[in-house]
Design a protein around this motif. Structure first.
Motif, PDB file in Angstrom:
ATOM      1  N   ASP A  54       7.995   9.045  -9.454  1.00 15.34           N
ATOM      2  CA  ASP A  54       7.337   8.165  -8.498  1.00 15.34           C
ATOM      3  C   ASP A  54       6.034   8.780  -7.991  1.00 15.34           C
ATOM      4  OD1 ASP A  54       7.278   5.848  -6.638  1.00 15.34           O
ATOM      5  OD2 ASP A  54       7.566   7.398  -5.126  1.00 15.34           O
ATOM      6  N   LYS A  55       6.046  10.065  -7.705  1.00 15.20           N
ATOM      7  CA  LYS A  55       4.826  10.738  -7.248  1.00 15.20           C
ATOM      8  C   LYS A  55       3.749  10.729  -8.326  1.00 15.20           C
ATOM      9  CE  LYS A  55       7.163  13.845  -3.997  1.00 15.20           C
ATOM     10  NZ  LYS A  55       7.492  15.262  -3.677  1.00 15.20           N
ATOM     11  N   GLU A  56       4.163  10.933  -9.575  1.00 14.91           N
ATOM     12  CA  GLU A  56       3.185  10.921 -10.663  1.00 14.91           C
ATOM     13  C   GLU A  56       2.624   9.523 -10.891  1.00 14.91           C
ATOM     14  OE1 GLU A  56       2.811  12.430 -15.295  1.00 14.91           O
ATOM     15  OE2 GLU A  56       4.558  12.930 -14.080  1.00 14.91           O
ATOM     16  N   MET A  57       3.483   8.507 -10.775  1.00 18.19           N
ATOM     17  CA  MET A  57       3.004   7.136 -10.936  1.00 18.19           C
ATOM     18  C   MET A  57       1.993   6.770  -9.854  1.00 18.19           C
ATOM     19  SD  MET A  57       4.395   5.767 -13.599  1.00 18.19           S
ATOM     20  CE  MET A  57       5.717   6.208 -14.728  1.00 18.19           C
ATOM     21  N   ILE A  59      -0.039   8.680  -8.370  1.00 17.03           N
ATOM     22  CA  ILE A  59      -1.328   9.327  -8.641  1.00 17.03           C
ATOM     23  C   ILE A  59      -2.148   8.484  -9.618  1.00 17.03           C
ATOM     24  CG2 ILE A  59      -2.410  11.368  -9.666  1.00 17.03           C
ATOM     25  CD1 ILE A  59      -0.065  12.998  -8.619  1.00 17.03           C
ATOM     26  N   LEU A  60      -1.471   7.904 -10.605  1.00 15.49           N
ATOM     27  CA  LEU A  60      -2.173   7.119 -11.626  1.00 15.49           C
ATOM     28  C   LEU A  60      -2.500   5.711 -11.169  1.00 15.49           C
ATOM     29  CD1 LEU A  60      -0.010   8.122 -14.736  1.00 15.49           C
ATOM     30  CD2 LEU A  60      -2.242   9.032 -14.099  1.00 15.49           C
ATOM     31  N   MET A  61      -1.733   5.180 -10.219  1.00 16.16           N
ATOM     32  CA  MET A  61      -1.854   3.771  -9.853  1.00 16.16           C
ATOM     33  C   MET A  61      -2.784   3.582  -8.668  1.00 16.16           C
ATOM     34  SD  MET A  61       2.134   2.686 -10.124  1.00 16.16           S
ATOM     35  CE  MET A  61       1.797   1.028  -9.575  1.00 16.16           C
ATOM     36  N   SER A  62      -3.498   2.476  -8.705  1.00 15.63           N
ATOM     37  CA  SER A  62      -4.308   2.083  -7.549  1.00 15.63           C
ATOM     38  C   SER A  62      -3.463   1.322  -6.526  1.00 15.63           C
ATOM     39  CB  SER A  62      -5.487   1.220  -8.006  1.00 15.63           C
ATOM     40  OG  SER A  62      -5.032   0.093  -8.748  1.00 15.63           O
ATOM     41  N   ASN A  63      -2.450   0.578  -7.008  1.00 12.67           N
ATOM     42  CA  ASN A  63      -1.525  -0.134  -6.125  1.00 12.67           C
ATOM     43  C   ASN A  63      -0.236   0.678  -6.024  1.00 12.67           C
ATOM     44  OD1 ASN A  63      -0.138  -1.954  -4.589  1.00 12.67           O
ATOM     45  ND2 ASN A  63       0.040  -3.522  -6.177  1.00 12.67           N
ATOM     46  N   LYS A  64      -0.084   1.431  -4.942  1.00 13.17           N
ATOM     47  CA  LYS A  64       1.033   2.365  -4.803  1.00 13.17           C
ATOM     48  C   LYS A  64       2.380   1.652  -4.695  1.00 13.17           C
ATOM     49  CE  LYS A  64      -2.192   5.500  -4.429  1.00 13.17           C
ATOM     50  NZ  LYS A  64      -2.553   6.364  -5.572  1.00 13.17           N
ATOM     51  N   LEU A  68       7.767   1.125  -8.023  1.00 11.24           N
ATOM     52  CA  LEU A  68       9.186   0.828  -8.246  1.00 11.24           C
ATOM     53  C   LEU A  68       9.382  -0.013  -9.506  1.00 11.24           C
ATOM     54  CD1 LEU A  68      12.074   1.046  -7.199  1.00 11.24           C
ATOM     55  CD2 LEU A  68      11.666  -1.004  -5.832  1.00 11.24           C
ATOM     56  N   LEU A  69       8.453  -0.920  -9.774  1.00 12.00           N
ATOM     57  CA  LEU A  69       8.548  -1.752 -10.973  1.00 12.00           C
ATOM     58  C   LEU A  69       8.498  -0.901 -12.230  1.00 12.00           C
ATOM     59  CD1 LEU A  69       8.403  -4.483 -12.536  1.00 12.00           C
ATOM     60  CD2 LEU A  69       5.928  -4.382 -12.217  1.00 12.00           C
ATOM     61  N   LEU A 212       1.488   4.201 -20.168  1.00 12.25           N
ATOM     62  CA  LEU A 212       0.475   3.314 -20.740  1.00 12.25           C
ATOM     63  C   LEU A 212       0.437   1.975 -20.005  1.00 12.25           C
ATOM     64  CD1 LEU A 212       0.810   3.951 -24.580  1.00 12.25           C
ATOM     65  CD2 LEU A 212      -1.050   4.643 -23.076  1.00 12.25           C
ATOM     66  N   SER A 213       1.589   1.471 -19.608  1.00  9.23           N
ATOM     67  CA  SER A 213       1.626   0.232 -18.830  1.00  9.23           C
ATOM     68  C   SER A 213       0.928   0.418 -17.484  1.00  9.23           C
ATOM     69  CB  SER A 213       3.065  -0.221 -18.619  1.00  9.23           C
ATOM     70  OG  SER A 213       3.727  -0.438 -19.847  1.00  9.23           O
ATOM     71  N   VAL A 214       1.125   1.577 -16.867  1.00 10.52           N
ATOM     72  CA  VAL A 214       0.456   1.865 -15.592  1.00 10.52           C
ATOM     73  C   VAL A 214      -1.059   1.929 -15.783  1.00 10.52           C
ATOM     74  CG1 VAL A 214       0.147   3.618 -13.813  1.00 10.52           C
ATOM     75  CG2 VAL A 214       2.427   3.028 -14.579  1.00 10.52           C
ATOM     76  N   LEU A 215      -1.501   2.591 -16.847  1.00 15.68           N
ATOM     77  CA  LEU A 215      -2.938   2.707 -17.105  1.00 15.68           C
ATOM     78  C   LEU A 215      -3.556   1.348 -17.401  1.00 15.68           C
ATOM     79  CD1 LEU A 215      -3.013   5.965 -19.259  1.00 15.68           C
ATOM     80  CD2 LEU A 215      -3.590   5.700 -16.846  1.00 15.68           C
ATOM     81  N   TYR A 216      -2.832   0.494 -18.111  1.00 16.67           N
ATOM     82  CA  TYR A 216      -3.350  -0.851 -18.382  1.00 16.67           C
ATOM     83  C   TYR A 216      -3.447  -1.682 -17.104  1.00 16.67           C
ATOM     84  CZ  TYR A 216      -2.443   0.218 -23.306  1.00 16.67           C
ATOM     85  OH  TYR A 216      -2.444   0.786 -24.550  1.00 16.67           O
ATOM     86  N   SER A 217      -2.498  -1.451 -16.186  1.00 23.52           N
ATOM     87  CA  SER A 217      -2.538  -2.204 -14.933  1.00 23.52           C
ATOM     88  C   SER A 217      -3.716  -1.767 -14.054  1.00 23.52           C
ATOM     89  CB  SER A 217      -1.224  -2.033 -14.174  1.00 23.52           C
ATOM     90  OG  SER A 217      -1.076  -0.694 -13.710  1.00 23.52           O
TER      91      SER A 217
END
Length: 221
Positions: A54-57, A59-64, A68-69, A212-217
């Motif tokens: 979760d912490k790593e996600m 960092i990569l995501m703009s929408n924190k 969970l998804l 990859l899904s996170v980066l595409y989002s």
């Protein structure tokens, strides 16, 4: 098992019913009842790696809030990959129907959201920075093609990696019946090593698909 590829066939059950897909939800049945009690040792062991993920996600995501998804997506793929290592259990993640049903809705939702809400931002992704004016039309074609094939690359990568390792396990196990009893123990060590490699692949492929899904989002925000 009538042939080599029957372990990847969802129609190998009696009366031509695709009951093999029940293995997708088999992980929920294997969880002990104490898992739903909080706190306990099993939930804590599950919480620690998920908290790190979760912490790593985030960092990569703009929408924190959407982490969970993607953690749920990671767990779904990981459980199905891991269950496929057990004998006589259909590996649903080795089928394009499973991987495409995950990749296609994600890709469609990301692109629809991006083109409806951030059209200028989506157009800017088609031409990278510092691109010479003469190459701009070609870069638009290349970026558009790479965006269109993301669904295929996500799904085929997961399916191909799961099929490749399982086929090697099946090939090694099928040769054991034709070997001499003295040579059979020599086959056990490669099978154990390959099984350990496949266990690592189950985690790696789940992680790659999710990241990859996170980066595409992130590209649509």
């Amino acid at each position: 098992m009538m042939n080599l590829f029957s372990s990847f066939d969802p129609m190998t059950t009696p009366m031509n019913m695709s009951l093999n897909w029940i293995s997708t939800f088999l992980g929920m049945l294997l969880l002990p009842f104490t898992y739903w009690l909080h706190p306990n040792r099993l939930s804590i062991m599950h919480y620690i790696p998920m908290n790190m993920l979760d912490k790593e996600m985030k960092i990569l995501m703009s929408n924190k809030e959407a982490s969970l998804l993607f953690i749920t997506l990671f767990l779904l793929i990981f459980y199905n990959n891991f269950l496929g290592l057990f004998p006589y259990i259909f590996t649903s993640s080795s089928h394009l129907t499973f991987s495409l049903s995950l990749a296609l809705p994600l890709w469609l939702s990301f692109n629809l959201y991006g083109w409806i809400n951030n059209m200028v931002h989506m157009f800017s992704h088609l031409v990278p920075q510092n691109t010479p004016p003469m190459l701009m039309p070609f870069m638009v074609l290349i970026e558009t093609s790479s965006n269109l094939i993301r669904t295929i690359t996500l799904s085929v990568r997961l399916t191909a990696n799961m099929i490749a390792g399982h086929l090697l396990l099946i090939l090694l196990s099928s040769t054991s019946t034709k070997l001499n009893l003295l040579l059979t123990p020599m086959l056990i060590l490669p099978q154990i090593l390959l099984l350990a490699l496949e266990s690592a692949v189950t985690i790696i492929q789940s992680y790659v698909f999710t990241v990859l899904s996170v980066l595409y989002s992130n590209e649509v925000n």
